[in-house]
Design a protein around this motif. Structure first.
Motif, PDB file in Angstrom:
ATOM      1  N   MET A  16       0.817  -1.212   0.000  1.00 50.24           N
ATOM      2  CA  MET A  16       0.000   0.000   0.000  1.00 50.24           C
ATOM      3  C   MET A  16       0.852   1.264   0.000  1.00 50.24           C
ATOM      4  O   MET A  16       0.423   2.320  -0.471  1.00 50.24           O
ATOM      5  CB  MET A  16      -0.930  -0.006   1.220  1.00 50.24           C
ATOM      6  CG  MET A  16      -2.190  -0.819   1.042  1.00 50.24           C
ATOM      7  SD  MET A  16      -3.359  -0.077  -0.126  1.00 50.24           S
ATOM      8  CE  MET A  16      -3.942   1.333   0.817  1.00 50.24           C
ATOM      9  N   ARG A  17       2.067   1.161   0.525  1.00 54.08           N
ATOM     10  CA  ARG A  17       2.947   2.336   0.521  1.00 54.08           C
ATOM     11  C   ARG A  17       3.260   2.797  -0.903  1.00 54.08           C
ATOM     12  O   ARG A  17       3.508   3.977  -1.131  1.00 54.08           O
ATOM     13  CB  ARG A  17       4.248   2.013   1.255  1.00 54.08           C
ATOM     14  CG  ARG A  17       4.103   1.781   2.741  1.00 54.08           C
ATOM     15  CD  ARG A  17       5.455   1.678   3.418  1.00 54.08           C
ATOM     16  NE  ARG A  17       6.225   0.556   2.893  1.00 54.08           N
ATOM     17  CZ  ARG A  17       6.137  -0.691   3.358  1.00 54.08           C
ATOM     18  NH1 ARG A  17       5.306  -0.971   4.355  1.00 54.08           N
ATOM     19  NH2 ARG A  17       6.869  -1.664   2.839  1.00 54.08           N
ATOM     20  N   SER A  18       3.236   1.851  -1.841  1.00 57.30           N
ATOM     21  CA  SER A  18       3.569   2.190  -3.220  1.00 57.30           C
ATOM     22  C   SER A  18       2.346   2.503  -4.072  1.00 57.30           C
ATOM     23  O   SER A  18       2.486   2.802  -5.261  1.00 57.30           O
ATOM     24  CB  SER A  18       4.357   1.035  -3.862  1.00 57.30           C
ATOM     25  OG  SER A  18       3.563  -0.142  -3.916  1.00 57.30           O
ATOM     26  N   THR A  19       1.138   2.425  -3.484  1.00 54.85           N
ATOM     27  CA  THR A  19      -0.080   2.658  -4.270  1.00 54.85           C
ATOM     28  C   THR A  19      -0.940   3.798  -3.734  1.00 54.85           C
ATOM     29  O   THR A  19      -2.007   4.064  -4.293  1.00 54.85           O
ATOM     30  CB  THR A  19      -0.933   1.375  -4.325  1.00 54.85           C
ATOM     31  OG1 THR A  19      -1.372   1.025  -2.998  1.00 54.85           O
ATOM     32  CG2 THR A  19      -0.147   0.208  -4.911  1.00 54.85           C
ATOM     33  N   GLN A  20      -0.511   4.473  -2.687  1.00 56.89           N
ATOM     34  CA  GLN A  20      -1.326   5.532  -2.098  1.00 56.89           C
ATOM     35  C   GLN A  20      -1.576   6.679  -3.073  1.00 56.89           C
ATOM     36  O   GLN A  20      -2.594   7.373  -2.977  1.00 56.89           O
ATOM     37  CB  GLN A  20      -0.646   6.073  -0.837  1.00 56.89           C
ATOM     38  CG  GLN A  20      -0.735   5.158   0.374  1.00 56.89           C
ATOM     39  CD  GLN A  20      -2.175   4.980   0.852  1.00 56.89           C
ATOM     40  OE1 GLN A  20      -2.999   5.874   0.731  1.00 56.89           O
ATOM     41  NE2 GLN A  20      -2.468   3.804   1.373  1.00 56.89           N
ATOM     42  N   HIS A  21      -0.666   6.881  -4.010  1.00 54.18           N
ATOM     43  CA  HIS A  21      -0.790   8.003  -4.942  1.00 54.18           C
ATOM     44  C   HIS A  21      -1.982   7.846  -5.889  1.00 54.18           C
ATOM     45  O   HIS A  21      -2.360   8.809  -6.559  1.00 54.18           O
ATOM     46  CB  HIS A  21       0.493   8.135  -5.766  1.00 54.18           C
ATOM     47  CG  HIS A  21       0.837   6.888  -6.526  1.00 54.18           C
ATOM     48  ND1 HIS A  21       1.532   5.845  -5.959  1.00 54.18           N
ATOM     49  CD2 HIS A  21       0.550   6.500  -7.804  1.00 54.18           C
ATOM     50  CE1 HIS A  21       1.680   4.881  -6.857  1.00 54.18           C
ATOM     51  NE2 HIS A  21       1.093   5.241  -7.963  1.00 54.18           N
TER      52      HIS A  21
END
Length: 499
Positions: free
Chosen positions: A306-311
């Protein structure tokens, strides 16, 4: 204590040492291999009916270990997104505070669809179900007015219903509605769905895929207006999402999942292609995109953190107010879903993260766009089984040889088999991790480890029993205190009386 324990020790020692331990090791090898096959029976061959009679009694240890290992693969090498084909419009707490509580009147949802469609996305998928009529619609409000307000009621009935307004928005946009297949009938369920046709190439796979009798979907008026409908079901195993069905059976027909249906709408394809043979589903495709699947139509999803998809998240309130850069939507697939507190279905992924259900649909689309699929073909299971049997038989044949260097090592070091087993299984795990990283292959090192360790444990137990027997014999041969000769006092000089 000696009389109670000696018979049992003697029995197990004789059992393990019979035939140099080979019969017991063979029984363990073939018994555990059969249980492993039972836990994940390969497609293409009918599972023996005898297994069904003992289904409630056979432990599920192999499947549990397998799932944990595959989770470890993903946590060690999570997918790193290389593209951003998806935008999620989140009906979040910020939106609910500004616009109002959920469920919204359908005309308000229509305004959101219109606002997104104005930014020229490729498709809009709605992760919401609307099986009941909107009670805030003008005609419904008119029905609740007293007779004295007949003129007002007539004016309200002359207005378009909120469903009519939303249907017009869905018709004007490249929209796809979500639905959920369920096992049991309920007040809001139906038995059919307005869905695009499935074109099967090969054998009909209906008996291989997950089948349901009912569906929770939106009103027929909304279904007819949308350009497609897709299922939002996920496969839960031990409380976590690891596999996603790309196609499902609803009654006697096949229906696609939402990501596949959105791709169909984007490519303007007339149907979804399903390729199947006697073993089950081989792949699901739209236009020139083909996704390899398991025989039941599922795919193993390679999760990104999720850290890489929050954007990819934008607030629906910001979209309604025109505060989002239009370029964020252009040529993207947009998913609309609930993320507000208490409104969303939170799911645990293979990475151990708790994510909104809409995030899983986004990751499916992202994985398909990038073509980075996790694969566990049927042949992998057969290769694993043959490897276990072959290596296990090699151990059983070679290890008991008293003239081999390995046997001498085991006799000299009782823990030798454990040391050998740990080294071999570390090499196996490293190889499987490499196959996962390079090719996305899911190889079940856990079951191989369990079975081969149990086989080597048969000879390890024999070595331990031999050591224990040697120690016991040595202790019994030592003189005890009761049987030891009494120590005599040292001779003292004899004193003669003086004369």
């Amino acid at each position: 204590m000696k009389r109670l324990s000696a018979p049992w020790v003697t029995f197990f020692r004789k059992l393990l040492k019979a035939g140099q331990g080979r019969p017991v090791a063979l029984a363990v090898l073939f018994g555990l291999s059969l249980l492993n096959l039972y836990s994940e029976w390969p497609g293409g061959i009918a599972r023996p009916a005898v297994f069904d009679r003992f289904e409630d009694f056979i432990p599920d240890s192999f499947n549990s270990a397998r799932q944990l290992l595959f989770d470890h693969y993903q946590r060690r090498f999570p997918r790193v997104p290389a593209s951003q084909p998806v935008i999620i419009v989140a009906i979040d707490d910020k939106t609910l505070a500004a616009v109002g509580q959920w469920p919204w009147p359908r005309n308000r949802l229509a305004s959101l669809v219109d606002a997104i469609a104005a930014q020229k996305p490729l498709a809009i998928g709605l992760d919401v179900y609307m099986p009941e009529a909107d009670q805030t619609s003008p005609d419904k409000v008119a029905d609740n007015l007293p007779d004295s307000a007949a003129t007002l009621a007539a004016g309200l009935r002359a207005l378009p219903s909120h469903e009519t307004i939303l249907a017009a928005a869905l018709r004007a946009a490249p929209s796809v509605l979500g639905a959920a297949a369920v096992d049991h009938a309920a007040l809001d369920t139906s038995t059919d769905l307005h869905s695009a046709p499935i074109l099967v190439h090969g054998v009909d796979p209906l008996n291989h895929v997950k089948r349901y009798g009912y569906v929770l979907a939106s009103l027929p008026e909304l279904q007819a207006a949308a350009h497609g409908q897709g299922m939002l079901n996920v496969a839960l195993e031990q409380g976590a999402v690891r596999r996603i069905p790309l196609i499902l059976g609803l009654g006697d027909k096949l229906v696609p999942c939402m990501p596949i249906e959105m791709l169909r709408v984007v490519t303007r394809s007339a149907a979804v292609d399903v390729y199947a043979d006697a073993a089950g589903v081989q792949s699901v495709g739209v236009a020139d995109v083909q996704v390899p699947t398991q025989p039941d139509g599922d795919i193993w999803l390679h999760f990104a953190s999720m850290r890489s998809t929050q954007h990819r998240y934008v607030s629906a309130g910001d979209v309604l107010q025109g505060q989002v850069d239009p370029e964020r939507f252009r040529d993207k697939l947009v998913l609309v879903g609930l993320t507000g507190t208490g409104l969303t279905d939170m799911r645990t992924t293979a990475l151990g993260e708790l994510v909104p259900g809409i995030e899983i649909q986004a990751q499916i689309i992202e994985t398909i766009f990038e073509g980075r699929f996790l694969r566990r073909p049927v042949w992998v299971k057969w290769v694993e089984t043959l490897f276990v049997l072959g290596f296990g038989l090699l151990i059983i044949w070679y290890l008991p040889h008293t003239d081999s260097k390995l046997a001498a090592f085991v006799r000299a070091v009782p823990k030798g088999t454990a040391i050998i087993g740990v080294v071999l299984n570390l090499l196996l795990l490293a190889t499987c991790l490499l196959l996962f990283k390079l090719f996305g292959l899911l190889v079940d090192a856990a079951s191989i480890f369990i079975i081969l360790s149990a086989v080597m444990g048969c000879f390890f137990s024999t070595a331990l029993l031999d050591s224990a027997q040697t120690l016991r014999d040595a202790l019994l041969s030592r003189p005890t205190k009761a049987n030891a000769p009494e120590k005599t006092a040292a001779a003292q000089p004899v004193r003669h009386p003086e004369s």
